[in-house]
Design a protein around this motif. Structure first.
Motif, mmCIF file in Angstrom:
data_model
loop_
_atom_site.group_PDB
_atom_site.id
_atom_site.type_symbol
_atom_site.label_atom_id
_atom_site.label_comp_id
_atom_site.label_asym_id
_atom_site.label_seq_id
_atom_site.Cartn_x
_atom_site.Cartn_y
_atom_site.Cartn_z
ATOM 1 N N GLU A 139 -10.094 7.598 1.938
ATOM 2 C CA GLU A 139 -10.537 6.600 2.908
ATOM 3 C C GLU A 139 -9.531 6.565 4.060
ATOM 4 N N GLY A 140 -10.032 6.236 5.244
ATOM 5 C CA GLY A 140 -9.140 6.066 6.385
ATOM 6 C C GLY A 140 -8.521 7.368 6.852
ATOM 7 N N ARG A 141 -7.274 7.309 7.260
ATOM 8 C CA ARG A 141 -6.593 8.462 7.862
ATOM 9 C C ARG A 141 -5.175 8.591 7.340
ATOM 10 N N TYR A 142 -4.538 9.715 7.709
ATOM 11 C CA TYR A 142 -3.142 9.938 7.348
ATOM 12 C C TYR A 142 -2.238 9.387 8.461
ATOM 13 N N ILE A 143 -0.954 9.373 8.214
ATOM 14 C CA ILE A 143 0.020 8.993 9.234
ATOM 15 C C ILE A 143 -0.065 9.997 10.385
ATOM 16 N N ASP A 144 -0.080 9.511 11.632
ATOM 17 C CA ASP A 144 -0.185 10.432 12.769
ATOM 18 C C ASP A 144 1.071 10.386 13.636
ATOM 19 N N GLU A 145 1.072 11.188 14.722
ATOM 20 C CA GLU A 145 2.257 11.298 15.585
ATOM 21 C C GLU A 145 2.629 9.977 16.251
ATOM 22 N N ILE A 146 1.622 9.189 16.640
ATOM 23 C CA ILE A 146 1.906 7.904 17.289
ATOM 24 C C ILE A 146 2.571 6.933 16.311
ATOM 25 N N ASP A 147 2.138 6.971 15.053
ATOM 26 C CA ASP A 147 2.789 6.155 14.026
ATOM 27 C C ASP A 147 4.269 6.510 13.928
ATOM 28 N N ASP A 148 4.553 7.837 13.945
ATOM 29 C CA ASP A 148 5.946 8.289 13.878
ATOM 30 C C ASP A 148 6.735 7.830 15.102
ATOM 31 N N GLU A 149 6.149 8.080 16.273
ATOM 32 C CA GLU A 149 6.863 7.814 17.527
ATOM 33 C C GLU A 149 7.160 6.332 17.717
ATOM 34 N N LYS A 150 6.186 5.476 17.440
ATOM 35 C CA LYS A 150 6.336 4.037 17.679
ATOM 36 C C LYS A 150 6.844 3.273 16.454
ATOM 37 N N ARG A 151 7.113 4.013 15.375
ATOM 38 C CA ARG A 151 7.588 3.387 14.125
ATOM 39 C C ARG A 151 6.653 2.262 13.690
ATOM 40 N N ARG A 152 5.398 2.555 13.703
ATOM 41 C CA ARG A 152 4.403 1.538 13.327
ATOM 42 C C ARG A 152 4.551 1.150 11.866
ATOM 43 N N LYS A 153 4.245 -0.079 11.593
ATOM 44 C CA LYS A 153 4.268 -0.573 10.222
ATOM 45 C C LYS A 153 2.870 -0.383 9.618
ATOM 46 N N VAL A 154 2.595 0.856 9.283
ATOM 47 C CA VAL A 154 1.319 1.225 8.665
ATOM 48 C C VAL A 154 1.628 1.941 7.349
ATOM 49 N N ALA A 155 0.658 1.944 6.454
ATOM 50 C CA ALA A 155 0.875 2.553 5.139
ATOM 51 C C ALA A 155 -0.401 3.205 4.638
ATOM 52 N N ILE A 156 -0.228 4.279 3.866
ATOM 53 C CA ILE A 156 -1.342 4.825 3.083
ATOM 54 C C ILE A 156 -0.986 4.595 1.622
ATOM 55 N N ILE A 157 -1.982 4.277 0.832
ATOM 56 C CA ILE A 157 -1.727 3.875 -0.553
ATOM 57 C C ILE A 157 -2.465 4.793 -1.520
ATOM 58 N N GLY A 158 -1.865 4.961 -2.704
ATOM 59 C CA GLY A 158 -2.495 5.760 -3.747
ATOM 60 C C GLY A 158 -3.645 5.009 -4.400
ATOM 61 N N THR A 159 -4.490 5.744 -5.110
ATOM 62 C CA THR A 159 -5.681 5.150 -5.728
ATOM 63 C C THR A 159 -5.318 4.066 -6.743
ATOM 64 N N ARG A 160 -4.241 4.288 -7.481
ATOM 65 C CA ARG A 160 -3.825 3.303 -8.479
ATOM 66 C C ARG A 160 -3.321 2.025 -7.811
ATOM 67 N N VAL A 161 -2.635 2.170 -6.672
ATOM 68 C CA VAL A 161 -2.166 0.996 -5.919
ATOM 69 C C VAL A 161 -3.359 0.171 -5.462
ATOM 70 N N LYS A 162 -4.393 0.872 -4.970
ATOM 71 C CA LYS A 162 -5.588 0.145 -4.514
ATOM 72 C C LYS A 162 -6.229 -0.626 -5.667
ATOM 73 N N GLU A 163 -6.308 0.009 -6.844
ATOM 74 C CA GLU A 163 -6.908 -0.661 -8.000
ATOM 75 C C GLU A 163 -6.148 -1.929 -8.368
ATOM 76 N N MET A 164 -4.826 -1.897 -8.216
ATOM 77 C CA MET A 164 -4.007 -3.031 -8.634
ATOM 78 C C MET A 164 -3.959 -4.156 -7.606
ATOM 79 N N LEU A 165 -4.114 -3.809 -6.324
ATOM 80 C CA LEU A 165 -3.990 -4.835 -5.285
ATOM 81 C C LEU A 165 -5.329 -5.350 -4.764
ATOM 82 N N PHE A 166 -6.381 -4.552 -4.895
ATOM 83 C CA PHE A 166 -7.665 -4.927 -4.300
ATOM 84 C C PHE A 166 -8.739 -5.067 -5.378
ATOM 85 N N ALA A 167 -9.672 -5.947 -5.113
ATOM 86 C CA ALA A 167 -10.787 -6.154 -6.036
ATOM 87 C C ALA A 167 -11.721 -4.948 -5.982
ATOM 88 N N PRO A 168 -12.459 -4.688 -7.064
ATOM 89 C CA PRO A 168 -13.400 -3.559 -7.065
ATOM 90 C C PRO A 168 -14.390 -3.669 -5.898
#
Length: 421
Positions: A146-175
């Motif tokens: 789902e969504g996208r990977y970290i891109d060059e703008i994220d790197d350049e601007k030090r954005r506070k964005v994250a990609i999460i593993g499937t198990r993390v999603k299961e634990m933090l988000f409702a089905p």
């Protein structure tokens, strides 16, 4: 050249007269080629599984600070620990010609330290955090779901964005809940989820699904790691073996960090291409072993065919003597024995090969239908050229095995043979 139908009728008649003997002889040949094809197919299945594991990963080298110096060097004392920093990234890229790309990586809760406490609404968990860069999805063995990977703008601007593993999603988000765009809190700092990934690794012990990835510079500045870098991931230029770039980078680091060239425990490294080359060598060994075992079985089957043909010649001594008395040439006698031997080995070998291929295809279909994770075993198959080569070896073996009985048949004395009881 016309086919001698009478001679083939005689060959078939002889085979029918001794069905059990012929069947047992043919089975020895059948089993040899069958086992060769199965062993080669299984080896190919293992090789495919490993290649599938490595196919999207570049020939990367991981380099890190491993231990304290044990040798004083250029006025520097013993016991220093090499510190990697962000400036080293550009220095290595600009001064080591064999380097194509270099990525700096930091982490939380992976190489020591506590995992980061992560919260989303009423749910929470402790997860490891890994720094990453645009273009590192293959290196990290990640497939975006789902969504996208970290891109060059994220790197350049030090954005506070994250990609999460499937198990993390299961634990933090409702089905069924959408994670993309959600704000999660990592150790008290808010990050926006921009992607959900699954690991493409077939390692059953992999914990990638329980990790979060954020831009590496964001990690360094947000979690007080500005003064250091955990490790480097180095990609060599096209055509350069990873072992060369590994030596070049370590040599350069020893120079700029003032480390004695003989102080071997200071810089740690892992060369993925070297490991892959070892695995390639293992599969070559498996192929050689398969050929040795199967050819031994084929030769045993061919010897069995030769023994049977000796018995056939003995049983047909009077017939052969009569043929020679009526004008049959030694060449025609030899041809008859050789053709019978080649026919048995060729037909038995062909059916052995066909049965092996059908069995491998059945295994393939079962694995595809089940849709299960087959780990390091995928798509077993026999190379067509190898199969033809094996069949040729088999036929040649049958031909060689028939030469002795054929020569004995050609040497039969008609007068003595006609007196034989």
């Amino acid at each position: 050249m016309l086919i001698d139908t009478e001679k083939w009728q005689e060959i078939f008649f002889t085979l029918r007269q001794h069905k059990l003997r012929t069947s047992l002889t043919a089975f020895g040949v059948f089993w040899g080629i069958f086992m060769l094809a199965i062993l080669l197919g299984a080896g190919k299945g293992l090789e495919n599984g490993v290649i599938e594991e490595f196919k999207d990963i570049p020939n990367a080298v991981w380099i890190w600070s491993q231990g304290n110096t044990q040798i004083a060097y250029q006025g520097m004392p013993v016991g220093r620990r090499m510190v990697l920093n962000a400036e080293d990234t550009a220095a290595i890229k600009n001064n080591v010609p064999s380097v194509d790309k270099i990525y700096a990586q930091n982490s939380l809760g992976i190489w020591g330290g506590s995992p980061a406490y992560t919260v989303y609404k009423s749910k929470n968990g402790s997860f490891s955090i890994q720094g990453t860069h645009a273009g590192m999805a293959n290196v990290q063995q990640q497939k975006m779901l789902e969504g996208r990977y970290i891109d060059e703008i994220d790197d350049e601007k030090r954005r506070k964005v994250a990609i999460i593993g499937t198990r993390v999603k299961e634990m933090l988000f409702a089905p069924g809940e959408n994670a993309i765009g959600a704000d999660i809190t990592i150790s008290g700092i808010s990050f926006q989820v921009v992607g959900v990934f699954k690991s493409s690794s077939t390692n059953p012990n992999s914990l990638e699904a329980e990790k979060l990835y954020i831009p590496n510079d964001t990690l360094r500045y947000a979690f007080n790691q500005v003064g250091r870098v955990g490790n480097f991931v180095v990609i060599p230029k096209a055509g350069i073996h990873a072992e060369i770039v590994e030596k070049d980078v370590k040599k350069y680091l020893r120079t700029i960090k003032k480390i004695d060239p003989n102080d071997s425990g200071v810089i740690g490294s892992f060369n993925l291409q070297k490991e892959f080359d070892k695995i390639r060598g293992l599969f070559i060994g498996i192929k050689v072993f398969s050929w040795v075992v199967a050819i031994g079985t084929i030769i045993a089957g061919a010897i069995g065919v030769g023994n049977i043909m000796l018995i056939v010649v003995k049983e047909r001594t009077r017939e052969i003597g009569l043929r020679k008395a009526l004008g049959a040439t030694p060449a025609s006698i030899i041809s008859m024995i050789v053709q019978e031997s080649i026919f048995i080995t060729a037909v038995a070998g062909y059916f052995g090969l066909v049965c092996a291929v059908l069995l491998l295809e059945l295994i393939n279909k079962i694995m595809d239908t089940a849709g299960a994770n087959t780990g390091m075993f995928r798509h077993p198959a026999v190379d067509f050229k190898v199969a033809i080569m094996a069949l040729v070896v088999l036929i040649i073996s049958g031909f060689l095995a028939s030469l002795l009985p054929a020569s004995k048949a050609a040497a039969v004395n008609p007068i003595v043979a006609l007196q034989d009881e």
